[in-house]
Design an enzyme around this catalytic site. Structure first.
Site, mmCIF file in Angstrom:
data_model
loop_
_atom_site.group_PDB
_atom_site.id
_atom_site.type_symbol
_atom_site.label_atom_id
_atom_site.label_comp_id
_atom_site.label_asym_id
_atom_site.label_seq_id
_atom_site.Cartn_x
_atom_site.Cartn_y
_atom_site.Cartn_z
ATOM 1 N N ARG A 1 -1.414 2.081 40.125
ATOM 2 C CA ARG A 1 -0.865 0.970 40.898
ATOM 3 C C ARG A 1 0.148 0.153 40.096
ATOM 4 O O ARG A 1 0.984 -0.534 40.678
ATOM 5 C CB ARG A 1 -1.999 0.078 41.392
ATOM 6 C CG ARG A 1 -2.770 0.663 42.570
ATOM 7 C CD ARG A 1 -3.931 -0.213 42.985
ATOM 8 N NE ARG A 1 -5.036 -0.097 42.040
ATOM 9 C CZ ARG A 1 -6.162 -0.813 42.118
ATOM 10 N NH1 ARG A 1 -6.304 -1.717 43.088
ATOM 11 N NH2 ARG A 1 -7.133 -0.641 41.248
ATOM 12 N N ASP B 1 -8.441 -4.732 31.295
ATOM 13 C CA ASP B 1 -7.375 -5.344 32.089
ATOM 14 C C ASP B 1 -7.775 -6.722 32.609
ATOM 15 O O ASP B 1 -7.315 -7.151 33.663
ATOM 16 C CB ASP B 1 -6.986 -4.434 33.255
ATOM 17 C CG ASP B 1 -8.119 -4.234 34.252
ATOM 18 O OD1 ASP B 1 -9.272 -4.571 33.921
ATOM 19 O OD2 ASP B 1 -7.844 -3.738 35.370
ATOM 20 N N ASN C 1 -3.774 -5.137 38.224
ATOM 21 C CA ASN C 1 -3.568 -3.769 38.679
ATOM 22 C C ASN C 1 -2.126 -3.408 38.980
ATOM 23 O O ASN C 1 -1.804 -2.231 39.107
ATOM 24 C CB ASN C 1 -4.408 -3.512 39.929
ATOM 25 C CG ASN C 1 -5.887 -3.560 39.628
ATOM 26 O OD1 ASN C 1 -6.378 -2.844 38.767
ATOM 27 N ND2 ASN C 1 -6.607 -4.429 40.316
ATOM 28 N N TYR D 1 26.065 -17.927 11.624
ATOM 29 C CA TYR D 1 25.037 -16.903 11.389
ATOM 30 C C TYR D 1 24.652 -16.910 9.919
ATOM 31 O O TYR D 1 25.507 -16.733 9.029
ATOM 32 C CB TYR D 1 25.547 -15.510 11.773
ATOM 33 C CG TYR D 1 24.615 -14.415 11.316
ATOM 34 C CD1 TYR D 1 23.353 -14.268 11.892
ATOM 35 C CD2 TYR D 1 24.961 -13.562 10.272
ATOM 36 C CE1 TYR D 1 22.469 -13.289 11.456
ATOM 37 C CE2 TYR D 1 24.096 -12.576 9.835
ATOM 38 C CZ TYR D 1 22.845 -12.448 10.422
ATOM 39 O OH TYR D 1 21.978 -11.485 9.982
ATOM 40 N N ASN E 1 25.260 -28.133 3.271
ATOM 41 C CA ASN E 1 25.820 -28.233 4.618
ATOM 42 C C ASN E 1 26.691 -27.012 4.874
ATOM 43 O O ASN E 1 27.630 -26.740 4.115
ATOM 44 C CB ASN E 1 26.659 -29.504 4.761
ATOM 45 C CG ASN E 1 27.095 -29.739 6.205
ATOM 46 O OD1 ASN E 1 26.451 -30.460 6.956
ATOM 47 N ND2 ASN E 1 28.205 -29.133 6.589
ATOM 48 N N SER F 1 37.543 -24.469 3.803
ATOM 49 C CA SER F 1 37.508 -23.905 5.160
ATOM 50 C C SER F 1 38.369 -22.662 5.251
ATOM 51 O O SER F 1 39.428 -22.555 4.619
ATOM 52 C CB SER F 1 38.007 -24.948 6.162
ATOM 53 O OG SER F 1 37.153 -26.057 6.194
#
Length: 453
Positions: free
Chosen positions: A17, A107, A229, A351, A362, A408
């Site tokens: 089922r 279950d 189920n 990231y 920082n 930067s």
């Protein structure tokens, strides 16, 4: 409890089922296989041994059912001839002579230890069978518990019940406890004289009474006995589990602004005074300490967030991320297998992977640690109080010393000593009037592409 106990876990369902290519009990609730939830409850009921009756995916089911503190054995059920027949698949284990036998299902992931303990206590009081029942406003389809003066007389299936018995709303969950010293004899007396020719555990009640023994029923919340189920029921069980765990956490001192939008894993730990904003998802292996703030739309898995740290909004912490006290990982940032030091900030569009970021550093917007060379991962080490300018690429393996400044737009490929200023970009040049010439050239190219006439 001083009594020995064997749990027989029925987990041989074919997942028909569920419409699935894997065993039903391997489907997950709160990122954990259903059967593992059942085993957790069994373990908390002071059960140290389990016989898991398996069918398809037997090895995977046993792996999922194996949790600390419980010795697990597997028994293969090759035929499907009813619940009584399924329990007897574990005959070898039952024959060892435990005081108690608990029968549960793989279950039923919402079950807790309380009904299981109550069932075992019923055996300790001298009963031979203790059935776990539940009260419901929708009893149709369930076997009814026929009780008189505290004694369980029978479990009456609906098709066999009288009109007055159908009005009973105390129903059979299927879970039960059996006197371990008599279990094999009682199970061996179950017959299959019924329309399906199957052996049903429910017959044990009348068998015990016919032998002069006693059977009783204990109650459990309806939700705890809910089986699963199909996929729709799986979603309901997930919702109920989440609601229960959120409620527990909020009562323990966690603030959830919109709890219905927060999704937890089975092992999520959140400390007092932590604040969880809307639409946060916790994968497995997450620990959040007190007074931390998890802002909206963050996804956290396999990570540790220390006291008063801050995450998000729209942040992703992957396995191995560790945020120290007062640190911050801000919006649209991703951290993987990295330590973010005390008070360090990774605020925007960044990231950090396979890295160590020292206290007070920082990391500017758009910074990435280039940790993968296509074959191997490499580490980036950033010292304390380092300032990394925006749009910087740190090509690992590389080390940045304490108090260094990274300009930067730099691409850093070599170690930077403490207190140094590092540039890793081309020198800016200005060509007067060149922009006008480029625009004119580009417009001519565009015009040439236009259709004639």
């Amino acid at each position: 409890m001083e009594r020995s106990c064997l749990a027989v876990i029925l987990a041989a369902g074919e997942s028909t089922r569920m419409k699935s290519n894997m065993s039903k009990v391997l489907h997950k609730v709160a990122n954990r296989p259903m059967i593992a939830h059942v085993m957790e409850a069994v373990g908390r009921a002071d059960v140290a041994s389990a016989a898991v009756v398996v069918g398809r995916d037997a090895e995977k089911v046993i792996r999922a059912a194996t949790i600390p503190g419980i010795e697990v054995e597997s028994y293969l059920q090759t035929e499907r001839l009813g619940t009584g027949h399924a329990v007897l698949a574990a005959r070898e284990a039952i024959a060892r002579g435990y005081d108690d036998i608990l029968v549960a299902y793989g279950d039923v992931p919402l079950i807790t230890e309380a009904p299981l303990i109550a069932a075992r206590q019923g055996l300790a009081a001298g009963n031979d069978v203790v059935v776990i029942g539940f009260h419901t406003d929708r009893p149709t389809g369930y076997g009814r518990l026929i009780v008189d003066d505290g004694e369980l007389l029978a479990i009456r299936e609906e098709k066999d019940a009288t009109e007055s018995e159908r009005a009973i709303n105390w129903c059979n969950s299927g879970l039960m406890a059996i006197n371990g010293r008599k279990a094999l004899d009682l199970l061996g007396r179950i017959g299959n004289n019924n329309a399906k020719g199957e052996y049903y555990l429910t017959d044990l009640v009348e068998i015990v009474r016919s032998l002069g023994g006693h059977a009783i029923a204990v109650d459990a919340p309806e939700q705890e006995t809910m089986g699963c189920n199909n996929r729709a029921e799986l979603a309901v069980v997930e919702r109920l589990w989440q609601e229960r765990r959120r409620h527990e956490l909020m009562l323990s001192g966690v603030t959830m602004i919109a709890p219905e939008t927060v999704f937890l894993s089975y092992d999520t730990k959140i400390g007092r005074d932590a604040i969880i904003e809307p639409n946060v998802v916790f994968g497995p292996g997450v620990s959040i300490e007190g007074a931390a703030v998890i802002h909206s739309f963050s996804h956290i898995e396999g990570a540790e967030v220390m006291a008063e740290a801050e995450v998000g909004p729209y942040a992703r912490l992957r396995p191995g991320a560790r945020l120290a006290e007062h640190s911050k990982v801000g919006n649209f940032c991703e951290v993987k297998k990295a330590d973010i030091g005390v008070g360090a900030k990774v605020n925007h569009l960044t990231y950090i992977g396979d890295s160590i970021v020292g206290a007070g550093s920082n990391i500017g917007a758009g910074t990435i640690t280039c940790n993968y060379d296509g074959v191997n991962k490499h580490e980036t080490r950033i010292g304390e109080r380092v300032f990394v300018g925006s749009n910087t690429a740190l090509v690992a393996p590389v080390s940045i010393g304490d108090d260094a400044l990274i300009a930067s737009g730099s691409v850093i490929t070599a170690d930077v000593p403490a207190d140094a200023l590092a540039f890793g970009r081309a020198r800016q040049e200005i060509k007067p009037g060149r922009a006008k010439l480029i625009r004119a050239r580009n417009m001519a190219i565009k015009a040439a592409k236009q259709p004639k006439g």
